[in-house]
Every structure is written in structure tokens, then in C-alpha cells.
Design a protein around this motif. Sequence first.
Motif, PDB file in Angstrom:
ATOM      1  N   ASP A 159      -2.871   1.273 -11.229  1.00 26.74           N
ATOM      2  CA  ASP A 159      -3.595   1.259 -12.505  1.00 26.74           C
ATOM      3  C   ASP A 159      -4.415  -0.012 -12.674  1.00 26.74           C
ATOM      4  O   ASP A 159      -5.504   0.020 -13.254  1.00 26.74           O
ATOM      5  N   ASP A 160      -3.871  -1.146 -12.221  1.00 26.79           N
ATOM      6  CA  ASP A 160      -4.513  -2.427 -12.472  1.00 26.79           C
ATOM      7  C   ASP A 160      -3.786  -3.505 -11.677  1.00 26.79           C
ATOM      8  O   ASP A 160      -2.881  -3.197 -10.882  1.00 26.79           O
ATOM      9  N   VAL A 176      -6.254  -0.172  -6.667  1.00 26.77           N
ATOM     10  CA  VAL A 176      -6.586   0.753  -7.745  1.00 26.77           C
ATOM     11  C   VAL A 176      -7.177   2.039  -7.180  1.00 26.77           C
ATOM     12  O   VAL A 176      -6.839   3.144  -7.619  1.00 26.77           O
ATOM     13  N   SER A 177      -8.025   1.916  -6.168  1.00 28.19           N
ATOM     14  CA  SER A 177      -8.609   3.116  -5.564  1.00 28.19           C
ATOM     15  C   SER A 177      -7.549   3.966  -4.867  1.00 28.19           C
ATOM     16  O   SER A 177      -7.739   5.175  -4.674  1.00 28.19           O
ATOM     17  N   ALA A 178      -6.413   3.334  -4.497  1.00 27.36           N
ATOM     18  CA  ALA A 178      -5.320   4.062  -3.829  1.00 27.36           C
ATOM     19  C   ALA A 178      -4.285   4.603  -4.795  1.00 27.36           C
ATOM     20  O   ALA A 178      -3.325   5.239  -4.366  1.00 27.36           O
ATOM     21  N   GLU A 198     -10.777  -8.151  -4.622  1.00 32.61           N
ATOM     22  CA  GLU A 198     -11.097  -7.046  -3.714  1.00 32.61           C
ATOM     23  C   GLU A 198      -9.848  -6.236  -3.383  1.00 32.61           C
ATOM     24  O   GLU A 198      -9.875  -4.993  -3.382  1.00 32.61           O
ATOM     25  N   LYS A 199      -8.737  -6.917  -3.089  1.00 23.45           N
ATOM     26  CA  LYS A 199      -7.506  -6.205  -2.763  1.00 23.45           C
ATOM     27  C   LYS A 199      -6.953  -5.457  -3.965  1.00 23.45           C
ATOM     28  O   LYS A 199      -6.404  -4.360  -3.830  1.00 23.45           O
ATOM     29  N   ALA A 213      -8.837  -4.157  -6.301  1.00 19.31           N
ATOM     30  CA  ALA A 213      -9.711  -2.993  -6.428  1.00 19.31           C
ATOM     31  C   ALA A 213      -9.323  -1.913  -5.428  1.00 19.31           C
ATOM     32  O   ALA A 213      -9.337  -0.713  -5.752  1.00 19.31           O
ATOM     33  N   ARG A 214      -8.960  -2.313  -4.212  1.00 20.11           N
ATOM     34  CA  ARG A 214      -8.551  -1.325  -3.215  1.00 20.11           C
ATOM     35  C   ARG A 214      -7.236  -0.657  -3.627  1.00 20.11           C
ATOM     36  O   ARG A 214      -7.046   0.540  -3.403  1.00 20.11           O
ATOM     37  N   SER A 219       1.194   4.174  -3.099  1.00 19.28           N
ATOM     38  CA  SER A 219       1.024   5.598  -2.815  1.00 19.28           C
ATOM     39  C   SER A 219       2.223   6.419  -3.277  1.00 19.28           C
ATOM     40  O   SER A 219       2.071   7.435  -3.967  1.00 19.28           O
ATOM     41  N   THR A 225       0.826  -1.206   0.000  1.00 17.20           N
ATOM     42  CA  THR A 225       0.000   0.000   0.000  1.00 17.20           C
ATOM     43  C   THR A 225       0.861   1.256   0.000  1.00 17.20           C
ATOM     44  O   THR A 225       0.539   2.241  -0.671  1.00 17.20           O
TER      45      THR A 225
END
Length: 326
Positions: free
Chosen positions: A196-197, A191-193, A185-186, A188-189, A168, A164
Motif C-alpha cells: 500500500d505504501d 507498491v507496484s507489487a 524507487e524500492k 514504488a516497486r 506478494s 518481495t
Amino acid sequence: MRAAVLTEFGGPEVLQLREVARPLPQPGWVDVRLTCAALNWHDVLVRRGQYASPLPHVPGADGAGIRVDTGEEVMILPSLHWGRRENAPAADWQILGDHQHGTYAEFVSVPEDCLVPKPPGLSWHEAAALPLVGVTVFRALFSRGRLQAGEHLLVLGAGGGVATMAVSLAAAIGAHVSVTSSSEEKIARAVSAGADDGVLYSDPAWPEEARKLTPDARGFDLVLDSVGTWAESLRALRLGGRLVTLGASRSDVATIAVRPFYFAQHEIIGTSMGSPQDFAGLLSLLDRTAAAPPPVDRVFPLDAASEAHAHLESGTAIGKVVLDIV
């Protein structure tokens, strides 16, 4: 003072809350009244006896609190006795909580050069969670890995503290970031942080699937491997790419084919923790970019340190696990 203490090595249950003596004064060292401490996988290895810590022992590398002599709010850099060279630590370098009593306590004593003012924009939980993973990832990506804006980075194991933080920091400087994980799920998280993929590493062909995420499927400029899967990581690299390795949570032995390695002009770069200069670089990067501190997954009280370790080992945490000391 109260502390979570090891009197034997083993599972999470060996961490017990005890009353222990405060640290003895040492020249050049400073006492800190801790507000929070953060867990790292390194603490699990200490608890299991990997580093032969002297018993009884107080583990814990990360923490933030109040400097006793001045009242200043500080974070602790857990890299003790780094030395004068930036390319590698000195012979007596150690991580706080290995042989020196650590941060799972109301007070800890550290060398004065391991204290940094707490940034006002960070909460106590974030300040406790930042140092070890932050300085480790900064050194791995930039001081050692030479990551540049526009390059393509693959981070193994989305969800953990290293991953993570890497997402960042790398996204903040304009790198393209992909991740691997065991769950959508991880990914997707991640990507939200800022990633890119990503790809699932449950597929044996994940290195080839990951390469498809790069232009012309040529492979990644840099792979950050904290799990020890060197052979697979090298398959994901472009010609001339760099593999930075900083952990062995999945495998501590690597077998690679020599000829493909040198014909591909690959680099394998080892790294661990970081220097005060690396930590200064991290804080500067956080100050001038939108890079976020590591997310905090759950907070436990000090007397539930064993439960916190069990949660960390469950593999369900996304971000850092923190102990409230006061």
C-alpha cells in the motif's frame, strides 16, 4: 561435475569453478541434475565462514532440475531433516549448502522428502528462486506470525527476496502491507507489487512515520523484521502486536526496554526456514491466489558465481539472483 567451490572463506572471489566428484549414493537420498540455482543472503554467510562449512565446499540452498531416477522436474526444499514437530525443527536439522554440498553444481543429492514437483506455471528460474525464501516467508507470516486478512503488516527492507515475497503473499490474502526502504524507487516497486505504501528508514523516526500509515496511527498488527532492528520494530507495533524476526543482516544484537515491552503486551516470535508442511501450504496459497513467485533480478552463468555474489552484496538487486547451471 562442474561446481562453484569454496576452498577458503572470504569475499566473492573465493568462489571458483572446479571439477568435483558427484555426490555419493545414500539410502533415501536422490540425485538431481540441476538446471538453475538461486542465491540467498545465507549463501554469503556460508562463503564468509559463518557456519563453519567443511572445506572444500559447494554452497547453495536453492535449486530446481531433473530428478535423475525418474526424470521428473522438481524443486528442492533446502530444509533437511526437519523432523516430526511443526513448532520447531529437530536437533539435526540443517540448511542445504551449510554442511552438505549445495546447489552451485551440476548435480546435488538431497533426501527424497525434500523434492517437490515443479509447478508447470513456474519458469526454471522462478522454480529455483522460490523454495528458501518462499517457505521462510510463509512460515514467518502464517505458521508463526498468524497473519490474517485485514491486518496491517510492516515489512522491513523492501527490495530483498524476503520482502518481495512477503508483499506478494500478504497482499494475496487481503492484508494491508507497508514497507520500509532506503530508496523511494524500492518503495514504488513494492507498491507496484501489492504494497500500500512505505517509509524511508533513513529517518530515525521511521517507526513513528510508519505508524501514521495505519488507522488512527495505532501501529501494525505484525512487523516482519529480517534485519535485526528489534527496538525500532517494536515502536511500530500496536498494543498487543507481534514482531516476527528471521534475520540479522543489520544487527545481531538487540537491546530493548523490558517494562514497555510487557506493558504493551507485545510478542517477539523467532522463525527460520520451514517444514515440508509449510512448503505444501506455500504451494497451495500460490495455486489458489494471485500471489506471484519471487521476481528474478539477474541471471548469471555458473562460472560467474563470484560476480553473482558481488551483485547480491551490492544491495542493488530487486528480487532474486539466479545461476544458470546448464
